[in-house]
Write an enzyme that holds these catalytic residues in place. Structure first.
Site, PDB file in Angstrom:
ATOM      1  N   THR A 124       5.175   9.764   7.672  1.00 16.08           N
ATOM      2  CA  THR A 124       3.882   9.974   6.998  1.00 16.08           C
ATOM      3  C   THR A 124       2.840  10.553   7.942  1.00 16.08           C
ATOM      4  OG1 THR A 124       4.275   8.123   5.543  1.00 16.08           O
ATOM      5  CG2 THR A 124       1.973   8.683   5.935  1.00 16.08           C
ATOM      6  N   GLY A 174       3.678   2.963  -1.774  1.00 15.05           N
ATOM      7  CA  GLY A 174       3.482   2.307  -0.483  1.00 15.05           C
ATOM      8  C   GLY A 174       2.011   2.143  -0.152  1.00 15.05           C
ATOM      9  N   THR A 197       1.307   4.454   9.515  1.00 12.70           N
ATOM     10  CA  THR A 197       2.604   4.990   9.116  1.00 12.70           C
ATOM     11  C   THR A 197       3.610   3.857   9.234  1.00 12.70           C
ATOM     12  OG1 THR A 197       4.274   6.686   9.574  1.00 12.70           O
ATOM     13  CG2 THR A 197       3.115   5.798  11.463  1.00 12.70           C
ATOM     14  N   GLY A 256       5.239   0.595   4.332  1.00 14.94           N
ATOM     15  CA  GLY A 256       3.957   0.389   3.679  1.00 14.94           C
ATOM     16  C   GLY A 256       3.743  -1.002   3.134  1.00 14.94           C
TER      17      GLY A 256
HETATM   18  C1  SD4 Z   1       5.151   4.280   2.806  1.00 13.63           C
HETATM   19  N1  SD4 Z   1       3.945   4.358   4.867  1.00 13.63           N
HETATM   20  O1  SD4 Z   1       5.314   4.810   1.718  1.00 13.63           O
HETATM   21  C2  SD4 Z   1       4.667   5.147   3.921  1.00 13.63           C
HETATM   22  C3  SD4 Z   1       5.796   5.953   4.426  1.00 13.63           C
HETATM   23  C4  SD4 Z   1       6.141   5.801   5.787  1.00 13.63           C
HETATM   24  O2  SD4 Z   1       7.905   5.161   7.131  1.00 13.63           O
HETATM   25  O3  SD4 Z   1       5.319   5.975   6.664  1.00 13.63           O
HETATM   26  N2  SD4 Z   1       7.408   5.469   5.955  1.00 13.63           N
HETATM   27  O4  SD4 Z   1       5.407   3.102   3.027  1.00 13.63           O
END
Ligand code: SD4
Length: 330
Positions: free
Chosen positions: A190, A220, A241, A244
């Site tokens: 992300t 997320g 990141t 989430g």
């Molecule tokens: C989520 N934080 O959808 C985001 C995606 C991410 O490792 O960073 N994944 O949870």
């Protein structure tokens, strides 16, 4: 003669004969000077999660042309949304279990205005739709089909987000359908971005395709104001990141901004943010989270659960991929 000039020309060493109201004016003048001096110290800067060099360079281009922090973060993260080789953001993102690419994004400006889209399909630039939600609607969040419909009404084009590469990998994944989070996928993920412009104003953006092969409808932290992103123009900003679900449980980015408000440095605030999460997950090692933060003075910091997370910083001093300390070491 203007009062200000008059005061400058008066000898303050003769304070004994200066009346109280004039002294009060002197104080105001001093405060103004201090404020001006502080404003002069504020320098544009942009940081983003991971080593997204092109995205931060684009944001810097906007900032160095005297653009706003809001334009900088939007233009910056759009670079990653458009990059089909990046399978964690925008076009080319990994799909959910049903093979649908659903995108999450949010944006926040210096006046605490914010906009967000969640679980939106078929639109290449969710961050720009989030900005439209912020600027063109009385709402903060639009989700799913409603967000997509709004995007079409705003002139966004329908785009196939599932690339051949992501489709093939999904077909492979389906053979076992094992859902496990992978730490530091491809060493980037992300994109969360924070910028300060020449006026000293702060804005932030966060955009993602979410966890690969997530359940249909899963959202997320990234489009949730306070979790994946938070900005307070008086204090600073933070973004996240990683997994989430864990960031949402502690409202991570809001927590970090509040810790900075209480006097913590961006670095210490990010460390505390991760430690709060780990306190609720004692001994758990199967997930990664990275936080980054910037305060009003342009100081930055970052911290993560496992080694490997970095953030890119761009300012007049040049650009750098900054490595970050972690809760676990190896
Ligand atoms: C989520 N934080 O959808 C985001 C995606 C991410 O490792 O960073 N994944 O949870």
């Amino acid at each position: 003669m203007k009062r200000r000039n008059f005061l400058k020309k008066s000898s303050l060493s003769t304070a004994g004969i200066i009346s109280a109201p004039v002294l009060a004016s002197c104080k105001t003048e001093t405060s103004t000077n201090t404020a001006n001096a502080m404003a002069a110290v504020i320098k544009p800067i942009v940081i983003c999660t991971w080593n997204f060099q092109n995205a931060s360079a684009k944001a810097w281009e906007v900032l160095s042309a005297n653009g706003s922090a809001l334009d900088a973060v939007e233009e910056g993260v759009k670079v990653e949304e458009a990059d089909t080789n990046n399978q964690t953001v925008g076009v080319g993102g990994r799909p959910d279990r049903e093979g649908r690419v659903t995108l999450d994004a949010c944006i926040m400006d210096k006046d605490a205005n914010c906009g967000s889209v969640m679980c939106m399909e078929n639109i290449a630039h969710p961050i720009s739709v989030a900005r439209k939600v912020m600027e063109e609607t009385p709402h903060v969040i639009l989700a799913g089909k409603g967000a997509e419909l709004f995007a079409y009404q705003q002139g966004f084009e329908k785009t196939n987000l599932l690339t051949e590469q992501s489709r093939k990998e999904w077909e492979e994944w389906k053979k076992e359908s094992k859902y496990e989070t992978i730490i530091n996928i491809e060493n980037h993920d992300t994109i969360g971005m924070l910028a300060i412009d020449a006026n000293g104003d702060i804005a932030g953006a966060c955009t993602t395709s979410g966890m690969g092969y997530k359940m249909a409808g899963r959202v997320g932290d990234s489009p949730i104001i306070g979790a994946g992103l938070y900005v307070d123009n008086e204090v600073g900003g933070a973004t996240a990141t990683g997994v989430g679900e864990e960031v949402v449980r502690t409202v991570g980015s809001f927590l970090i901004v509040e810790l900075m408000r209480q006097g913590k440095s961006p670095q210490d605030a990010c460390e505390e943010g991760v430690k709060r999460i780990m306190k609720k997950n004692e001994g758990r090692k199967d997930f990664q989270i990275g936080f980054i933060a910037v305060n009003k003075n342009g100081e930055t910091g970052g911290y993560c659960v496992h080694p490997g997370f970095t953030y890119r910083e761009f300012s007049e001093n040049g650009h750098e991929n900054k490595s970050v300390e972690s809760f676990y070491n190896g």
